[in-house]
Design an enzyme around this catalytic site. Structure first.
Site, PDB file in Angstrom:
ATOM      1  N   LYS A   1       0.882  -1.176   0.000  1.00 38.49           N
ATOM      2  CA  LYS A   1       0.000   0.000   0.000  1.00 38.49           C
ATOM      3  C   LYS A   1       0.917   1.222   0.000  1.00 38.49           C
ATOM      4  O   LYS A   1       1.955   1.226   0.654  1.00 38.49           O
ATOM      5  CB  LYS A   1      -0.861  -0.046   1.264  1.00 38.49           C
ATOM      6  CG  LYS A   1      -1.680   1.184   1.558  1.00 38.49           C
ATOM      7  CD  LYS A   1      -2.921   1.237   0.693  1.00 38.49           C
ATOM      8  CE  LYS A   1      -3.627   2.596   0.847  1.00 38.49           C
ATOM      9  NZ  LYS A   1      -4.711   2.747  -0.094  1.00 38.49           N
TER      10      LYS A   1
ATOM     11  N   THR B   1      -5.035   4.002 -11.905  1.00 42.69           N
ATOM     12  CA  THR B   1      -6.466   4.153 -12.198  1.00 42.69           C
ATOM     13  C   THR B   1      -6.749   5.413 -13.010  1.00 42.69           C
ATOM     14  O   THR B   1      -5.953   6.346 -13.021  1.00 42.69           O
ATOM     15  CB  THR B   1      -7.261   4.237 -10.894  1.00 42.69           C
ATOM     16  OG1 THR B   1      -6.691   5.284 -10.078  1.00 42.69           O
ATOM     17  CG2 THR B   1      -7.201   2.932 -10.123  1.00 42.69           C
TER      18      THR B   1
ATOM     19  N   GLY C   1      -7.015  -4.261 -14.822  1.00 42.61           N
ATOM     20  CA  GLY C   1      -8.145  -5.150 -15.078  1.00 42.61           C
ATOM     21  C   GLY C   1      -7.809  -6.602 -15.304  1.00 42.61           C
ATOM     22  O   GLY C   1      -8.626  -7.362 -15.803  1.00 42.61           O
TER      23      GLY C   1
ATOM     24  N   ALA D   1     -11.748   6.032  -3.811  1.00 42.69           N
ATOM     25  CA  ALA D   1     -11.102   7.269  -3.358  1.00 42.69           C
ATOM     26  C   ALA D   1     -10.736   7.037  -1.906  1.00 42.69           C
ATOM     27  O   ALA D   1     -11.262   7.698  -1.006  1.00 42.69           O
ATOM     28  CB  ALA D   1     -12.043   8.461  -3.510  1.00 42.69           C
TER      29      ALA D   1
ATOM     30  N   GLY E   1      -4.644  -6.373  -9.305  1.00 43.31           N
ATOM     31  CA  GLY E   1      -5.166  -5.484  -8.277  1.00 43.31           C
ATOM     32  C   GLY E   1      -6.587  -5.800  -7.879  1.00 43.31           C
ATOM     33  O   GLY E   1      -6.824  -6.621  -6.999  1.00 43.31           O
ATOM     34  N   THR E   2      -7.525  -5.153  -8.561  1.00 44.05           N
ATOM     35  CA  THR E   2      -8.943  -5.290  -8.230  1.00 44.05           C
ATOM     36  C   THR E   2      -9.389  -6.743  -8.144  1.00 44.05           C
ATOM     37  O   THR E   2     -10.236  -7.095  -7.322  1.00 44.05           O
ATOM     38  CB  THR E   2      -9.775  -4.525  -9.274  1.00 44.05           C
ATOM     39  OG1 THR E   2      -9.322  -3.167  -9.294  1.00 44.05           O
ATOM     40  CG2 THR E   2     -11.253  -4.535  -8.939  1.00 44.05           C
TER      41      THR E   2
ATOM     42  N   CYS F   1      -0.573  11.648  -7.462  1.00 48.20           N
ATOM     43  CA  CYS F   1      -1.160  12.339  -6.320  1.00 48.20           C
ATOM     44  C   CYS F   1      -1.237  13.815  -6.681  1.00 48.20           C
ATOM     45  O   CYS F   1      -0.447  14.297  -7.467  1.00 48.20           O
ATOM     46  CB  CYS F   1      -0.306  12.155  -5.082  1.00 48.20           C
ATOM     47  SG  CYS F   1       1.388  12.715  -5.297  1.00 48.20           S
TER      48      CYS F   1
END
Lengths: 209, 325
Positions: B47, B214, B265, B72, B286-287, B132
């Site tokens: 992370k 993303t 994805g 978010a 990831g997801t 960021c």
């Protein structure tokens, strides 16, 4: 999605995840005829977990007269588990938005009325109220309203929160809920993960929006 | 049975297989211990860490969209100090390369964060989270974006490092000065020239680039007439972004010589192969970890089986293979 599955298909299930309601296993007080030990408040699809709470409590010795269940829904056809609760023998209080069944209005209104009727200056009743716990499961506005009522009557209250959960096991940090934290460096709050530290929380802990 | 190798090398790190977990989707790894032997992974990207701990954004932080999701989270993390003390020991005991994702609000913060981590034991490399909001740039005047004027503003200040090739260079150069370890620049896709961004990173000394992060996206609740996310916008991830990610990996891989880590994805072995054929040396998942916590070991096995079936002795033979067709 689940309703479209057919016989023979496989479903991948992950669980159990998170915590559940903590219900009392015994009490030092004698049973009161007026004040129940457990008040279950449910709305919409939040009702089935409360059915299991009632069932398990009974399995562990809780008596029917000590369990009162308040269910609310938009209309009669959406009052879940009514027959199941009736079979258990617990006391049911119903409310529908459109008045198609039971009280016309919100379930929290009849909850408030019920608790008002219990209020008394009698010492034994006051003690019995301290032994009463409220268990709430349903849409967030209902959780908030029920928590407010529990606070008004100074009752223990547990809520099962509904937060979007991408992972369900504490990795993504998506299901954040604001809770009181006197230790935190921030302004007395922190974000708890509903999936792991909850989804059941002590309602007093939560800083509702 | 034929011997096949999934081993790949990026910078100074040799990964036993090309399947890594993407930053922000695997926590600090402990949460996944109960699902599979973490040692099977090719590598772990942590992370994103910041110099000071971050509480993160207020809810609602996530929302499911068709074939994807918005997030978010707000870079909630324990901060570098606590990471080194409380999270790194467990991570380093797993026995796979650990890549620390880092972010700073300024070039100096990137510098400080990497410096702090470089002295700790257990970190094998860094992934620079360049997506960021950039606070170094002069804040745009309010109302400037409301109406188009006669003169078109060509060079509007970028909103994040990843949107500006010069800022990418500054960050990568600053980090390069501080560490000998493998440095990976993670690129954001909200740009018109992703290859140009990758080239900027390569020229500044990055050992590799990873893409894509993303997309900045949004959902609106038509009942409340408000954005669904409290932060208003969030990052879009999941299968819906894969075709764009594959195209970007392909474009970048033919524009730079350094290895490319592909992501966006990936849900299964077939998806992973697409990225590798497009030019990715490694992939990051990831997801998909939220959908199936065991997806990574499944993809690793899937790649092994694929090599065996196709009688290919090493995954490296497939990297960028699409270019030959």
């Amino acid at each position: 999605m689940i309703s479209e599955k057919t016989k023979g298909e496989t479903l991948r299930v992950l669980g159990p995840l998170g915590n559940g309601f903590q219900y009392p296993l015994s009490s030092r007080l004698a049973d009161s005829n007026q004040v129940p030990r457990m008040i279950l408040v449910g709305g919409g699809v939040g009702v089935p977990p409360l059915y299991h709470l009632a069932r398990n409590s009974k399995k562990n010795g809780q008596k029917n007269k000590n369990i009162h269940v308040f269910i609310g829904a938009r209309q009669e056809s959406l009052l879940h588990c009514e027959k199941d609760f009736a079979k258990l023998g617990v006391k049911l209080h119903l409310a529908t938005d459109d008045g198609s069944r039971g009280f016309k209005g919100f379930v929290t209104q009849i909850l408030d009325e019920f608790l008002n009727s219990l209020r008394s200056s009698e010492k034994s009743l006051k003690e019995a109220l301290r032994d009463l716990s409220v268990y709430v499961c349903g849409p967030t506005p209902m959780l908030k309203a029920a928590s407010g009522i529990a606070q008004k009557f100074e009752l223990n209250c547990q809520v099962s929160v509904e937060e979007p959960m991408p992972c369900g096991f504490g990795a993504c940090l998506g299901c954040a809920i604001k809770i009181k934290d006197s230790q935190s460096r921030q302004k007395g709050f922190r974000y708890a993960m509903s999936c792991c530290e909850g989804p059941v929380f002590n309602s007093q802990e939560i800083l509702w929006d | 049975m034929m011997k096949t190798s999934l081993s790949v090398k990026v910078g100074k790190i040799t990964f036993k297989n090309p399947v890594l977990v993407a930053s922000g989707t695997f926590g600090y790894a402990e949460e996944f211990e109960r699902f599979f032997d973490l040692k099977t992974l090719g590598g772990i990207v942590t992370k994103t860490l910041t110099l000071k701990p971050r509480v993160g954004n207020p809810p609602q932080r996530v929302f499911e969209t068709p074939s994807g999701m918005l997030n978010a989270i707000g870079l909630q993390n324990v901060g570098v100090e606590s990471f080194i003390k409380d999270k790194l020991p467990f991570l380093s005991r797993i026995g796979v390369p650990i890549i620390a994702s880092v972010m700073g609000y300024s070039v100096e913060e990137f510098h400080k964060t990497v410096t702090a981590l470089d002295s700790a034991k257990g970190v094998d490399g860094y992934e620079l989270n360049l997506s960021c909001p950039n606070v170094d740039y002069e804040k745009q005047k309010p109302g400037a974006t409301k109406r188009a004027t006669d003169e078109v503003e060509v060079d509007r200040p970028a909103k994040m490092f990843a949107h500006d090739a010069r800022m990418i260079q500054e960050v990568v150069k600053a980090v390069r000065k501080v560490t000998q370890k493998t440095v990976i620049a993670k690129l954001g896709p909200d740009v018109s020239d992703i290859a140009g961004m990758a080239i900027a990173a390569e020229k500044s000394g990055a050992d590799a680039v990873s893409l894509i992060n993303t997309f900045i996206a949004m959902a609106i609740d038509t009942k409340t007439q408000k954005p669904v996310l409290k932060n208003k916008t969030g990052g879009l991830s999941g299968p819906c972004i894969k075709p764009i990610a594959v195209r970007m990996v392909w474009e970048v891989a033919r524009s730079v010589r350094i290895p490319v880590m592909g992501m966006g994805g990936i849900m299964n072995t077939k998806d992973a192969l697409e990225f590798i054929l497009a030019g990715a040396t490694c992939i990051q998942v990831g997801t998909a970890n939220f959908v199936n916590p065991q997806v990574c070991p499944e993809i690793i096995k899937g790649l092994e089986n694929h090599l065996r079936k196709q009688k290919i002795d090493g995954i490296t033979k497939l990297i960028g293979r699409v270019a030959d067709s």
